[in-house]
Design an enzyme around this catalytic site. Sequence first.
Site, PDB file in Angstrom:
ATOM      1  N   ARG A 161      -6.796   2.279   5.382  1.00  0.00           N
ATOM      2  CA  ARG A 161      -6.126   0.976   5.395  1.00  0.00           C
ATOM      3  C   ARG A 161      -7.123  -0.101   4.962  1.00  0.00           C
ATOM      4  O   ARG A 161      -8.325   0.036   5.172  1.00  0.00           O
ATOM      5  CB  ARG A 161      -5.596   0.662   6.796  1.00  0.00           C
ATOM      6  CG  ARG A 161      -5.077  -0.768   6.961  1.00  0.00           C
ATOM      7  CD  ARG A 161      -4.545  -1.044   8.345  1.00  0.00           C
ATOM      8  NE  ARG A 161      -4.380  -2.475   8.572  1.00  0.00           N
ATOM      9  CZ  ARG A 161      -3.855  -3.009   9.653  1.00  0.00           C
ATOM     10  NH1 ARG A 161      -3.415  -2.226  10.637  1.00  0.00           N
ATOM     11  NH2 ARG A 161      -3.760  -4.319   9.795  1.00  0.00           N
ATOM     12  N   HIS A 162      -6.617  -1.180   4.355  1.00  0.00           N
ATOM     13  CA  HIS A 162      -7.431  -2.359   4.101  1.00  0.00           C
ATOM     14  C   HIS A 162      -7.664  -3.067   5.432  1.00  0.00           C
ATOM     15  O   HIS A 162      -6.806  -3.802   5.923  1.00  0.00           O
ATOM     16  CB  HIS A 162      -6.715  -3.314   3.139  1.00  0.00           C
ATOM     17  CG  HIS A 162      -6.609  -2.816   1.741  1.00  0.00           C
ATOM     18  ND1 HIS A 162      -7.708  -2.533   0.966  1.00  0.00           N
ATOM     19  CD2 HIS A 162      -5.531  -2.557   0.962  1.00  0.00           C
ATOM     20  CE1 HIS A 162      -7.307  -2.120  -0.227  1.00  0.00           C
ATOM     21  NE2 HIS A 162      -5.998  -2.123  -0.248  1.00  0.00           N
ATOM     22  N   VAL A 163      -8.806  -2.862   6.057  1.00  0.00           N
ATOM     23  CA  VAL A 163      -9.092  -3.491   7.342  1.00  0.00           C
ATOM     24  C   VAL A 163     -10.602  -3.573   7.511  1.00  0.00           C
ATOM     25  O   VAL A 163     -11.345  -2.666   7.096  1.00  0.00           O
ATOM     26  CB  VAL A 163      -8.452  -2.694   8.500  1.00  0.00           C
ATOM     27  CG1 VAL A 163      -9.049  -1.301   8.623  1.00  0.00           C
ATOM     28  CG2 VAL A 163      -8.571  -3.456   9.816  1.00  0.00           C
ATOM     29  N   GLU A 395      -2.735  -1.234  -3.438  1.00  0.00           N
ATOM     30  CA  GLU A 395      -1.883  -0.067  -3.332  1.00  0.00           C
ATOM     31  C   GLU A 395      -0.447  -0.501  -3.118  1.00  0.00           C
ATOM     32  O   GLU A 395      -0.119  -1.050  -2.074  1.00  0.00           O
ATOM     33  CB  GLU A 395      -2.306   0.829  -2.158  1.00  0.00           C
ATOM     34  CG  GLU A 395      -3.476   1.720  -2.471  1.00  0.00           C
ATOM     35  CD  GLU A 395      -4.760   0.941  -2.475  1.00  0.00           C
ATOM     36  OE1 GLU A 395      -5.704   1.415  -3.087  1.00  0.00           O
ATOM     37  OE2 GLU A 395      -4.810  -0.139  -1.888  1.00  0.00           O
TER      38      GLU A 395
END
Length: 406
Positions: A161-163, A395
Amino acid sequence: MMKNYSNSPRRKSQTPNHTRDRNNKKGNLLSVVLLRFSVRGYGFCMTALLLFCLGSLFYQLNGGPPEILLDIRQYLGQSTFADDHGPQPPRVLPFPSQVVYNRVGKCGSRTVVLLLRILAERQRFTLVSSDIHNKTRLTKHEQVDLMRNISSIPQPFLFTRHVHFLNFTRFRIEQPVYINIIRDPINRFLSNYFFRRFGDWRGEQNHLIRTPGMKDEERYLDINVCILENYPECSNPRLFYIIPYFCGQHPQCREPGKWALERAKQNVLETYLLVGVLEELEDVLLLLERLLPHFFNDVLSIYKSPEYKRMGNMTGTVRKHTPTLEALQVLYQRMKYEYDFYAFIREQFHLLKRKIGLRSISRPPHRPKFLLNSPPKTQEPLEEEEEEEEEEEEEEEDTHSWLVQP
């Protein structure tokens, strides 16, 4: 006068047989009592041993004592296991079974996610690819919820995830293995700038869905004007982008400076199994195959296959072009901490390649060719009261296919 009991009539009336029978009865009674106590004691010991074994198994499977015991310990006193015994030894697994890829935007993560979807089916591991792209910074409650959800995924798993970096150990949750990939900071910025406006080869009209509120004057804003006239999108803190992914959730991690840079470096050294550079993607994939074979076995062959090439070629950003030399020099000066971190990652990456035995040409610290001369001094970028959370949606995941498991 003492009586002689041995000569009393009562004694004389008892024959040796009577005495022997009475002794036999006492012996039988004692044997029954001892047998009863021995069976009861044996059962008690075996029950205690069984409970101990089950407790020990429960302790090991959960990576430590049950939470209720920790709560009782905290209630009775503030000392902890680490205070009395030192830090707990890490769990030894046949392979890392919990992997987190907190992917950095516009650093080839969509390419890797496509590969992971193929690998998850072949290698029989659980892939969870979150479709949340615009929330990298979390509250404390959100952090705990996300980490608990990650830890509950069936193992072996890979979560992506983008985190920004999550410190699992801070909340007494088992820390997974981290991996990531970054790229040259200016190239990453340019890719994001044009991607937000014009999308990629999957269809230029996608950008209208991605950024519906963007006006034409912003969409077609010249990149040089954006940089040289200090538009917020081309100034700090927006340019301070890669480091927070490794620094973490602390508010100071979003402030361009030495503190965030050093903390990001420390997290990489202590927590990340591998941080690769996109410019050497094939070597990154090869190292992943060596270090995490259960997840990435045969990944390089898949990446080079014609079938994958057809999918991967659709991820390139369209209408991207290079700014002027003056604009590039301004960007480089503003992104000095990003380039410091990028040089550190390249150095660590090449060191790991040498340790693994991959042949690699030794390269000096990265400095773009167009900046060999000292960059000119420029005015400080405009400051914003609050950085808007505007994560590029690299994405465009199918919302119905974010969970892939065997």
